[in-house]
Design a protein around this motif. Sequence first.
Motif, mmCIF file in Angstrom:
data_model
loop_
_atom_site.group_PDB
_atom_site.id
_atom_site.type_symbol
_atom_site.label_atom_id
_atom_site.label_comp_id
_atom_site.label_asym_id
_atom_site.label_seq_id
_atom_site.Cartn_x
_atom_site.Cartn_y
_atom_site.Cartn_z
ATOM 1 N N SER A 159 71.387 42.435 30.124
ATOM 2 C CA SER A 159 72.070 42.410 29.063
ATOM 3 C C SER A 159 72.356 44.309 28.884
ATOM 4 N N GLN A 160 73.468 44.693 28.728
ATOM 5 C CA GLN A 160 73.765 45.980 28.571
ATOM 6 C C GLN A 160 73.001 46.548 27.193
ATOM 7 N N LEU A 161 72.938 45.809 26.152
ATOM 8 C CA LEU A 161 72.557 46.184 24.916
ATOM 9 C C LEU A 161 71.164 45.598 24.789
ATOM 10 N N GLN A 162 70.210 46.535 24.805
ATOM 11 C CA GLN A 162 68.512 46.047 24.642
ATOM 12 C C GLN A 162 68.133 46.480 23.342
ATOM 13 N N MET A 163 67.645 45.703 22.487
ATOM 14 C CA MET A 163 67.363 45.963 21.375
ATOM 15 C C MET A 163 65.771 46.642 21.279
ATOM 16 N N HIS A 164 65.607 47.240 20.410
ATOM 17 C CA HIS A 164 64.238 48.218 20.113
ATOM 18 C C HIS A 164 62.826 47.240 20.491
ATOM 19 N N GLY A 165 62.261 47.583 21.408
ATOM 20 C CA GLY A 165 61.006 46.896 21.627
ATOM 21 C C GLY A 165 60.968 45.622 22.780
ATOM 22 N N ASN A 166 62.222 45.406 23.031
ATOM 23 C CA ASN A 166 62.756 44.170 24.028
ATOM 24 C C ASN A 166 62.145 45.069 25.522
ATOM 25 N N THR A 167 62.504 44.115 26.390
ATOM 26 C CA THR A 167 61.856 44.265 27.835
ATOM 27 C C THR A 167 63.292 44.157 28.428
ATOM 28 N N LEU A 168 63.624 45.109 29.298
ATOM 29 C CA LEU A 168 64.627 45.524 30.168
ATOM 30 C C LEU A 168 64.493 44.775 31.548
ATOM 31 N N ASN A 169 65.190 44.030 32.179
ATOM 32 C CA ASN A 169 65.235 43.599 33.568
ATOM 33 C C ASN A 169 66.424 43.781 34.392
ATOM 34 N N LEU A 170 66.132 44.553 35.497
ATOM 35 C CA LEU A 170 67.195 44.918 36.320
ATOM 36 C C LEU A 170 66.932 44.318 37.702
ATOM 37 N N ILE A 171 67.861 43.730 38.342
ATOM 38 C CA ILE A 171 67.784 43.059 39.680
ATOM 39 C C ILE A 171 68.625 43.551 40.616
ATOM 40 N N LEU A 172 68.051 43.890 41.755
ATOM 41 C CA LEU A 172 69.044 44.362 42.826
ATOM 42 C C LEU A 172 68.994 43.006 43.783
ATOM 43 N N LEU A 173 70.163 42.162 44.086
ATOM 44 C CA LEU A 173 70.247 41.137 44.954
ATOM 45 C C LEU A 173 70.600 41.934 46.154
ATOM 46 N N LYS A 174 69.920 41.753 47.173
ATOM 47 C CA LYS A 174 70.294 42.093 48.570
ATOM 48 C C LYS A 174 70.973 40.943 49.670
ATOM 49 N N LYS A 175 72.125 41.715 50.239
ATOM 50 C CA LYS A 175 72.736 40.769 51.108
ATOM 51 C C LYS A 175 72.227 41.267 52.558
ATOM 52 N N GLU A 176 71.704 42.482 52.704
ATOM 53 C CA GLU A 176 71.182 43.038 53.836
ATOM 54 C C GLU A 176 69.784 43.447 53.655
ATOM 55 N N LYS A 212 72.244 50.614 26.762
ATOM 56 C CA LYS A 212 72.267 51.205 25.468
ATOM 57 C C LYS A 212 71.386 50.483 24.359
ATOM 58 N N VAL A 213 70.423 51.403 23.548
ATOM 59 C CA VAL A 213 69.763 50.910 22.695
ATOM 60 C C VAL A 213 69.728 51.448 21.444
ATOM 61 N N PRO A 214 70.178 50.517 20.371
ATOM 62 C CA PRO A 214 70.584 50.890 18.993
ATOM 63 C C PRO A 214 69.675 51.963 18.422
ATOM 64 N N LEU A 215 70.093 52.763 17.428
ATOM 65 C CA LEU A 215 69.329 53.754 16.928
ATOM 66 C C LEU A 215 68.415 53.204 15.610
ATOM 67 N N GLN A 216 67.135 53.396 15.620
ATOM 68 C CA GLN A 216 66.309 52.732 14.426
ATOM 69 C C GLN A 216 66.543 53.441 13.119
ATOM 70 N N GLU A 217 66.417 52.852 12.167
ATOM 71 C CA GLU A 217 66.531 53.450 10.615
ATOM 72 C C GLU A 217 65.584 54.550 10.785
ATOM 73 N N GLU A 218 64.317 54.368 11.179
ATOM 74 C CA GLU A 218 63.249 55.406 11.072
ATOM 75 C C GLU A 218 63.344 56.599 11.883
ATOM 76 N N GLU A 219 64.380 56.453 12.796
ATOM 77 C CA GLU A 219 64.896 57.682 13.717
ATOM 78 C C GLU A 219 65.733 58.634 13.014
ATOM 79 N N VAL A 220 66.558 58.111 11.870
ATOM 80 C CA VAL A 220 67.297 58.911 11.238
ATOM 81 C C VAL A 220 66.692 59.704 10.133
ATOM 82 N N VAL A 221 66.848 60.986 10.119
ATOM 83 C CA VAL A 221 66.081 61.784 9.200
ATOM 84 C C VAL A 221 67.031 62.326 8.047
#
Length: 823
Positions: free
Chosen positions: A165-182, A250-259
């Motif tokens: 997923s291009q949109l990742q929520m705060h605290g989640n785990t990102l998974n990128l997979i490289l599918l190789k043909k060669e 992308k990761v949305p900005l958290q409320e506590e990151e707004v000063v």
Amino acid sequence: MSSLALSQLLLAVTLPLLELEPTFVPTAQSELSPYGGKSGQQLNQYSGEGESVLVSSYVHLEFSSTAWPQELSKNFTLPTALAVLPPKTLTGLGLTTECRANHSGTSLCTCHPGYQWNATLCSLYPHCWGRRSERDSCMCRSFHGPVTGYCQLLPPVPANLILDSQLQMHGNTLNLILLKKEEATNLRWFLRHSKNHTPISLWPGTNVLQTSSEGQSGLRVARMSRHWAGEYESIFEAQGFRWRLRQLVKVPLQEEEVVRLPDALSISCTASTGFQLSCCIPLTTDYTATWSPGEDSQASLQKMSDSQCFVLAVPHCPATNTTYTCTLQSQNLPPLVAPVSITIIQDGDTTCPEDFSVVSWNVTKAGFVAQAPCPVNKKGVVKRLCGTDGIWRPVQNTCTEAKILTLCLKAKLLLEGQGKPYEEVPWILSELQEQVGVASTPSDLWEMLHTVTLLAKVVAETSTELTGSALKDLLTTTDKILDANISALWTLAQAQEPSMGSDFLKAVETLVHSLRPQQHPFSFSSANVLLQSQLLRHSSPPGYQMSFSTWPLLQARIPWHSLAPLVHSGTNVSITSLVLQKLDYRLPSNYTQGLWNTPYTTPGLILVVSITADGQAFTQAEVIMDYEDMNGTLHCVFWDHRVFQGQGGWSDEGCEVHAANASITQCICQHLTAFSILMSQHTVPENPTLDLLSQGVFILVFGCLTDKKVLEALRKRLRGSRSSNSAISMVSCTRPWLSVRFGQPFSSPPGETWAQPGEDCARDCTRSPFYSKQISGYVSPAKGLGVPVTTRMPGGTVLYGLLHLILCSTLEKTEWGAPMKST
């Protein structure tokens, strides 16, 4: 004469396959074929009757100027090898490589779109601009002399980069997979933050996991945050070429990151006509902001080095209580709302008056917290509560040097998996030692110590070896941190984080024994830090020995029987001895079983002994330490980081104390770590007669010290002694302290000013080892004069300390002897 432009072309030749065998088609000049491929190789395979084949031919065109001709003639002579074939039709002409020669004879050859230098040749020749990079796209190469090849046509991409997923929520785990043909090799991962053109190399840190299996490779990033948003890049080699695939996250900005500054405001319309509101976010985020209501107000954008603030200037006081809203928006992300409530002070409301302590404070309604920005180059906020009684409470200052925060964040992300430890750790150490001098708040000190702790974890995790210059930067920083000038910051910071001294000690231990073997022998000497390291050679007894000119005088030895097995095994063995002065005063007063219920003090130093064998720490060895001129009941101890829920404590496990002679106390321990010696404060046995005598002496000493003439004479006497700095500081702080405790007023001698209990007094008294911790229990820096905030100091300690003061001044000792500390 202008430089020569050399062009290499790919000729597209259409040949009717009805008259050709479906075999390899040769070309001329095959001796110029590039590394990793054959010149004249078929780019299209035979696939049916009536089709054509594209044949590559290596051709040089030379021009007398850098300008290209408007047209190129198509009347080329075909390669001799093709002359025997039936008539051919030239259908296209494509440029592959453009080379330009400079005055030194070096050719800078750039590939045209769709072509690339193959991976083998790419690794043999430097980039056109001289730099080498893991992310080099192999599009430009520098040749000093003849050009040995040309750019080749890229085949279809041999892999796909899949993102869950291009949109990742705060605290989640990102998974990128490289599918190789060669088959793919030399796989690397990078992250490029928004608005930052420099990609960051990723390594398997605490947040990063790299996986590989047949047909695919993966990157997993745990605990996602905005620091992990950006463009991910996978670079690998396949089919003889270097490839790069990208995915944006992308990761949305958290409320506590707004000063918000302020996050709430009470205002008197009679005292102030307008106000200003700020809504600040990190610079790396792609957000825009709008304020509402915004009528008759002026909005502006202010950019700092790492943040941007959306500012609303309101020229008029609103008629009623109003909530202003800062709405932050970014493409494909939900909006983020940051409200700021404005409360109008009415007639009859209880308020705190205008004040100018630390910063300027406007009239504020009771129960509200007033806020002010930090000084330039600092981050955080200055706050002050207006009590319900209309009296200002103490100022709360969380301002921290922006550069220190940046270094700490860089160390944190490095531990998580961003960056190259062998490059980043020395750089951070170099920058950090320049920041100690500007530390002015407890948070400055804590962030610096935390940065060193994070770097130590990185070094331990990656087995990074430090250079001599990096170790020198660390020791210089340590020396400044232990300096008395910032001792008041220690007291305040440790109230919030009691284990910070223990954590700092562990970090320094880890970093010190990570010195590269090639850097031995190494030595360092400063006011608070002494270090000696050396490589152990095949030698004979008596083994290892090192002396330090400290107080007390210290000598450390490791017998040969402990070292012989390491040396005889042929390993590279290094021994490091480190003395840290004053750090024992910054450790929690924790004692393991067997040392409880007894108040102790330490001599003002810690000895750290470490042995490294082939890069691995060796902890089992006998170490003998000799301390001179130690008195009282003594315990040989080491600092055990494992006890007291990780806060650490003194333990005597595996250590014994021996009296070598009348003046030397000998400690023998069967392991290597951070050592010191504990001195009991109660060395006199319980006896009614002695108790009565002690009370009489206390009355006498107290009477003397409450007499102004006696104190003045004592100060004059002390000014002539070599221990005057510590003694005078102690007397100066004792006198007003007694006035607070016993209610007797004191006046200073003519022309002099006694130190006042408070932050200045705390700083002065830290020159005395006795007062280094006691003063913190009886001084409230926020209010100047204070009441006891702890009962850790026993009543008799005052007596012992004052007697100690008088004896030291009388004997004119160069040092305080056995300094006293409360439990």
